[in-house]
Scaffold this motif. Sequence first.
Motif, mmCIF file in Angstrom:
data_model
loop_
_atom_site.group_PDB
_atom_site.id
_atom_site.type_symbol
_atom_site.label_atom_id
_atom_site.label_comp_id
_atom_site.label_asym_id
_atom_site.label_seq_id
_atom_site.Cartn_x
_atom_site.Cartn_y
_atom_site.Cartn_z
ATOM 1 N N ASP A 50 0.808 4.546 -2.798
ATOM 2 C CA ASP A 50 0.022 5.533 -2.061
ATOM 3 C C ASP A 50 -0.296 6.747 -2.944
ATOM 4 O OD1 ASP A 50 2.414 6.788 -2.128
ATOM 5 O OD2 ASP A 50 2.562 7.191 0.003
ATOM 6 N N VAL A 56 1.494 7.025 5.264
ATOM 7 C CA VAL A 56 1.866 7.105 3.839
ATOM 8 C C VAL A 56 3.363 6.841 3.722
ATOM 9 C CG1 VAL A 56 0.027 8.717 3.192
ATOM 10 C CG2 VAL A 56 2.236 9.610 3.973
ATOM 11 N N SER A 69 0.834 -1.205 0.000
ATOM 12 C CA SER A 69 0.000 0.000 0.000
ATOM 13 C C SER A 69 0.872 1.260 0.000
ATOM 14 C CB SER A 69 -0.980 -0.027 1.180
ATOM 15 O OG SER A 69 -0.539 0.747 2.233
ATOM 16 N N MET A 70 2.029 1.206 0.669
ATOM 17 C CA MET A 70 2.928 2.370 0.651
ATOM 18 C C MET A 70 3.585 2.561 -0.714
ATOM 19 S SD MET A 70 4.904 2.891 4.208
ATOM 20 C CE MET A 70 5.111 1.182 4.600
#
Lengths: 147, 68
Positions: free
Chosen positions: A81, B29, A77-78
């Motif tokens: 992103d 993030v 997911s990073m």
Amino acid sequence: MSIQQMELADKLTLRRARGAIVLGILFIASMATSLKVDIGDSRPATIQIAAWIVWAIALLVLVAAGGGWFRKPMVRSMMNDDSTIENRRSALVTGFWAIVLCAFILYGVSLFENITGREAIRIMLSAAVGAAAIRFGTLERRALKSA
Amino acid sequence: MPEHLRNRLKEERERLQLTQAQLAEKVGVSRKTINTVENGIFIPSTVLALKLAKATGRSVEQLFSLID
């Protein structure tokens, strides 16, 4: 999420960016050096076209999906992103303009030179996929660089 | 447009003595995203701006403002 996972995501993102640039350049270069290759009875030419299709699909998947499937969901997911999604969008826009420009050029060339439909499709796809991959890689590399 | 948005994320992060990686971890993030926001390359989404504001203890307006 840990710092280690973040560092791993950064490392994989940089590797993906470099890979996209190198593979994109090689992809366009290999297309340019094999322009007259068309599917026929010749086995090497058929193999070359098949390799080109596999390569094109692999590059498209790299740009569109981002890779990292065998990593932990957090790392993946990073790697995909917000900033990557934005870079991917820009890269796909670049691919669109590359295919449009290529189509215009091919149309002009076809007035003087015989170009088969298959060859034209291959050139346009190569330009679009290659340009998108290179753009994606350069944007990702730029994003990773510190101020 | 990036050139029309001023952000104070770097100043606020440094005030809190956080590295880009630490702030990224708090927000969820990548470090790359924090880096691009700080450098004005990437304009964050509303959700990300709200997360950044929460992580730095500031309002979104204090972090981001339009250049007249």
